[in-house]
Scaffold this motif. Structure first.
Motif, PDB file in Angstrom:
ATOM      1  N   LEU A   1       0.786  -1.242   0.000  1.00  0.00           N
ATOM      2  CA  LEU A   1       0.000   0.000   0.000  1.00  0.00           C
ATOM      3  C   LEU A   1       0.812   1.282   0.000  1.00  0.00           C
ATOM      4  O   LEU A   1       0.254   2.357  -0.212  1.00  0.00           O
ATOM      5  CB  LEU A   1      -0.951   0.015   1.205  1.00  0.00           C
ATOM      6  CG  LEU A   1      -2.013  -1.093   1.214  1.00  0.00           C
ATOM      7  CD1 LEU A   1      -2.863  -1.001   2.461  1.00  0.00           C
ATOM      8  CD2 LEU A   1      -2.907  -0.986  -0.010  1.00  0.00           C
ATOM      9  N   LEU A   2       2.106   1.192   0.255  1.00  0.00           N
ATOM     10  CA  LEU A   2       2.884   2.429   0.373  1.00  0.00           C
ATOM     11  C   LEU A   2       3.879   2.587  -0.766  1.00  0.00           C
ATOM     12  O   LEU A   2       4.516   1.622  -1.185  1.00  0.00           O
ATOM     13  CB  LEU A   2       3.649   2.438   1.709  1.00  0.00           C
ATOM     14  CG  LEU A   2       2.775   2.519   2.964  1.00  0.00           C
ATOM     15  CD1 LEU A   2       3.613   2.290   4.217  1.00  0.00           C
ATOM     16  CD2 LEU A   2       2.050   3.858   3.037  1.00  0.00           C
TER      17      LEU A   2
ATOM     18  N   ASP B   1       5.125   8.442   0.316  1.00  0.00           N
ATOM     19  CA  ASP B   1       3.872   8.340   1.074  1.00  0.00           C
ATOM     20  C   ASP B   1       4.160   8.422   2.564  1.00  0.00           C
ATOM     21  O   ASP B   1       5.284   8.142   3.014  1.00  0.00           O
ATOM     22  CB  ASP B   1       3.183   6.998   0.790  1.00  0.00           C
ATOM     23  CG  ASP B   1       2.532   6.965  -0.586  1.00  0.00           C
ATOM     24  OD1 ASP B   1       2.391   8.053  -1.194  1.00  0.00           O
ATOM     25  OD2 ASP B   1       2.185   5.856  -1.042  1.00  0.00           O
TER      26      ASP B   1
ATOM     27  N   ARG C   1       0.060  13.474   1.374  1.00  0.00           N
ATOM     28  CA  ARG C   1       0.765  12.208   1.137  1.00  0.00           C
ATOM     29  C   ARG C   1       0.365  11.099   2.104  1.00  0.00           C
ATOM     30  O   ARG C   1       0.856   9.972   2.005  1.00  0.00           O
ATOM     31  CB  ARG C   1       2.293  12.413   1.258  1.00  0.00           C
ATOM     32  CG  ARG C   1       2.922  13.400   0.311  1.00  0.00           C
ATOM     33  CD  ARG C   1       2.531  13.167  -1.157  1.00  0.00           C
ATOM     34  NE  ARG C   1       2.795  11.824  -1.651  1.00  0.00           N
ATOM     35  CZ  ARG C   1       3.823  11.496  -2.414  1.00  0.00           C
ATOM     36  NH1 ARG C   1       4.684  12.414  -2.775  1.00  0.00           N
ATOM     37  NH2 ARG C   1       3.971  10.262  -2.841  1.00  0.00           N
ATOM     38  N   THR C   2      -0.504  11.393   3.061  1.00  0.00           N
ATOM     39  CA  THR C   2      -0.866  10.378   4.059  1.00  0.00           C
ATOM     40  C   THR C   2      -1.730   9.288   3.423  1.00  0.00           C
ATOM     41  O   THR C   2      -2.732   9.584   2.772  1.00  0.00           O
ATOM     42  CB  THR C   2      -1.642  11.018   5.232  1.00  0.00           C
ATOM     43  OG1 THR C   2      -0.924  12.157   5.686  1.00  0.00           O
ATOM     44  CG2 THR C   2      -1.799  10.020   6.372  1.00  0.00           C
ATOM     45  N   ARG C   3      -1.305   8.038   3.625  1.00  0.00           N
ATOM     46  CA  ARG C   3      -2.050   6.919   3.035  1.00  0.00           C
ATOM     47  C   ARG C   3      -2.654   6.010   4.106  1.00  0.00           C
ATOM     48  O   ARG C   3      -3.741   5.496   3.949  1.00  0.00           O
ATOM     49  CB  ARG C   3      -1.103   6.072   2.172  1.00  0.00           C
ATOM     50  CG  ARG C   3      -0.613   6.772   0.925  1.00  0.00           C
ATOM     51  CD  ARG C   3      -1.548   6.558  -0.249  1.00  0.00           C
ATOM     52  NE  ARG C   3      -1.554   5.172  -0.682  1.00  0.00           N
ATOM     53  CZ  ARG C   3      -2.652   4.417  -0.815  1.00  0.00           C
ATOM     54  NH1 ARG C   3      -3.829   4.908  -0.535  1.00  0.00           N
ATOM     55  NH2 ARG C   3      -2.565   3.168  -1.230  1.00  0.00           N
TER      56      ARG C   3
ATOM     57  N   ASP D   1      -9.956   9.793   3.292  1.00  0.00           N
ATOM     58  CA  ASP D   1      -9.627   8.701   2.373  1.00  0.00           C
ATOM     59  C   ASP D   1      -8.337   7.963   2.750  1.00  0.00           C
ATOM     60  O   ASP D   1      -7.453   7.741   1.906  1.00  0.00           O
ATOM     61  CB  ASP D   1      -9.535   9.236   0.935  1.00  0.00           C
ATOM     62  CG  ASP D   1      -9.620   8.108  -0.079  1.00  0.00           C
ATOM     63  OD1 ASP D   1     -10.101   7.022   0.295  1.00  0.00           O
ATOM     64  OD2 ASP D   1      -9.184   8.302  -1.232  1.00  0.00           O
ATOM     65  N   LEU D   2      -8.235   7.573   4.013  1.00  0.00           N
ATOM     66  CA  LEU D   2      -7.069   6.807   4.469  1.00  0.00           C
ATOM     67  C   LEU D   2      -7.443   5.336   4.637  1.00  0.00           C
ATOM     68  O   LEU D   2      -8.603   5.001   4.903  1.00  0.00           O
ATOM     69  CB  LEU D   2      -6.587   7.318   5.839  1.00  0.00           C
ATOM     70  CG  LEU D   2      -6.266   8.803   5.983  1.00  0.00           C
ATOM     71  CD1 LEU D   2      -5.783   9.086   7.402  1.00  0.00           C
ATOM     72  CD2 LEU D   2      -5.219   9.222   4.961  1.00  0.00           C
TER      73      LEU D   2
ATOM     74  N   ARG E   1     -12.076  -0.124   3.865  1.00  0.00           N
ATOM     75  CA  ARG E   1     -10.818   0.634   3.952  1.00  0.00           C
ATOM     76  C   ARG E   1      -9.973   0.202   5.149  1.00  0.00           C
ATOM     77  O   ARG E   1      -9.132   0.965   5.614  1.00  0.00           O
ATOM     78  CB  ARG E   1     -11.094   2.131   3.984  1.00  0.00           C
ATOM     79  CG  ARG E   1     -11.948   2.615   5.140  1.00  0.00           C
ATOM     80  CD  ARG E   1     -11.998   4.131   5.215  1.00  0.00           C
ATOM     81  NE  ARG E   1     -12.667   4.732   4.087  1.00  0.00           N
ATOM     82  CZ  ARG E   1     -12.049   5.391   3.097  1.00  0.00           C
ATOM     83  NH1 ARG E   1     -10.755   5.544   3.113  1.00  0.00           N
ATOM     84  NH2 ARG E   1     -12.751   5.919   2.121  1.00  0.00           N
TER      85      ARG E   1
END
Ligand code: PMP
Ligand code: GLU
Length: 387
Positions: A110-111, A115, A163-165, A196-197, A226
């Motif tokens: 995911l990263l 990110d 940039r936060t995921r 949207d994390l 999510r």
């Protein structure tokens, strides 16, 4: 000369693993060391689980399994997740792997470089390095004494950037022993949805719970899609050496994460997976007895810590750690070295868990009552000598 990748040069070795190895070496040399350092249940794995593994070996469970795990274990995990956690998981959402590896798989899938992943501070020692190994940036979110070791939605919101995921959550928590309330979890979940994390929820201490309720974020309205829930057998069933755990992810995430599993460990150990089925489907009495003993030890450690003026802490609600503030000058790493040298007691410095952990020590009470009493008494003696 070998040249090393920046990603590995930018992480340190695991402080908890290193201290545990140091204690093992000291004991092998015949030194008497009292260990309150490692987060590892001192009980044997329950007999019915061991028997299931022996039978599995006799039955030939010595080959590769499907990458996400054997069908009956994935079914048992999905059933447990639905029944106990209200997570709408199907067996197809489950990947079986050591818990540490499930977190690593998730970060790798995911990263991307650049990110950011939000991690609780103080928080377990490996979250940051896993994010770094995946090429991304760990961003600590303060969740210290004043917040009861639970990240507040406000603090998390302030740390979010474009940039936060990922948002990593851990209840019950290591090292604080905190349990996130339903309201706190709901607020964090709403924030994740709003911004949207992806939430990565580490629930490995779910069953080591004394007060309050366990809330899985993936059970909350709209959150399953999510959330990656990671869990495992190590703590609940005293199975640290079996290297067995799992993750539950919605289908689109599962599809990408499982590729990393296929190209790294292929699958979890076959006969250990059969033992996992026995753990989830077998009698709960051994687990209840272990949790009752941990509760008694928590009360004992609180009683002993209260005798020491320089240590202060609220009562933890879960896991098997207490994380008191230490009222002495100097850093926690030097203090822990001194406690080990002068009192032969191993504890983990608070700084190992992040900047906000400095000024604390972590005492693991996954040790016998005698060890706890003796260890904390000796810590008190060292602290009394300090100016
Ligand atoms: N998460 C937390 C919060 C932990 O304390 C640990 C410690 N073992 C793990 C994950 C990893 O568990 P395992 O050793 O079963 O991989
Ligand atoms: N999680 C345990 C601890 O915090 C075991 C060591 C590790 O994996 O970090 O002590």
């Amino acid at each position: 000369m070998a040249r090393f990748a920046k990603r590995v040069l930018s992480i340190e070795s695991s402080p908890t693993v290193r201290i545990s190895e140091l204690v093992t070496e000291m004991k092998a040399r015949g030194e008497k060391v009292v260990s309150l350092a490692i987060g590892e249940p001192d009980f044997p794995t329950p007999a019915h689980i061991v028997e299931a593994a022996k039978k599995a070996l006799d039955d030939g469970y010595t080959k590769y399994t499907p990458a996400p795990g054997i069908k009956e274990l994935r079914e048992a995990i999905a059933e447990k997740s639905q029944k106990e956690n209200k997570i709408p998981a199907k067996p197809e959402n489950v990947i079986v792997a050591p818990t540490k590896h499930t977190l690593f798989l998730t970060c790798m899938a995911l990263l991307d470089r650049g990110d950011e992943a939000l991690i609780p501070d103080p928080g377990w020692v490996s979250y940051g390095p896993m994010v770094t190994l995946a090429g991304a940036k760990p961003v600590p979110v303060r969740a210290a004494d004043e917040d009861g070791f639970v990240p507040s939605a406000e603090t998390v919101a302030a740390a979010i950037t474009p940039r936060t995921r990922l948002l990593m959550l851990n209840s019950p928590s290591n090292p604080g022993g905190s349990v996130y309330s339903r309201d706190a979890m709901r607020a964090l979940a709403d924030l994740a949805a709003d911004r949207d994390l992806i939430v990565v929820s580490d629930e490995i201490y779910e069953k080591i719970l004394y007060d309050g309720e366990h809330v899985s974020p993936a059970s909350l309205d709209g959150m399953f899609d999510r959330t990656v829930t990671v869990h495992g057998f190590s703590k609940t069933y005293a199975m640290t050496g079996w290297r067995l755990g799992w993750l539950v992810a919605p289908t689109p995430l599962f599809k990408e994460i499982v590729k990393v599993q296929e190209h790294t460990i292929t699958c979890a150990t076959a006969f250990a997976q059969k033992a996992g089925v026995a753990a989830l489907r077998g009698p709960t009495a051994p687990l209840d007895a272990m949790v009752a003993e941990f509760r008694a030890r928590r009360d004992l450690v609180m009683k002993e810590v209260a005798k020491i003026d320089r240590l202060s802490t609220d009562r933890p609600s879960g896991a098997f750690y207490v994380f008191p503030k230490v009222d002495v000058r100097g850093d926690s790493a030097t203090l822990c070295e001194r406690i080990l040298k002068e009192a032969s007691v191993a504890v983990t410095p608070g700084s190992a868990f992040g900047v906000a952990g400095e000024g604390h020590i972590r005492i693991s009470y996954a040790a016998s009552r005698e060890t706890i009493t003796e260890g904390v008494r000796r810590i008190g003696e060292v602290l009394a000598k300090l100016g």
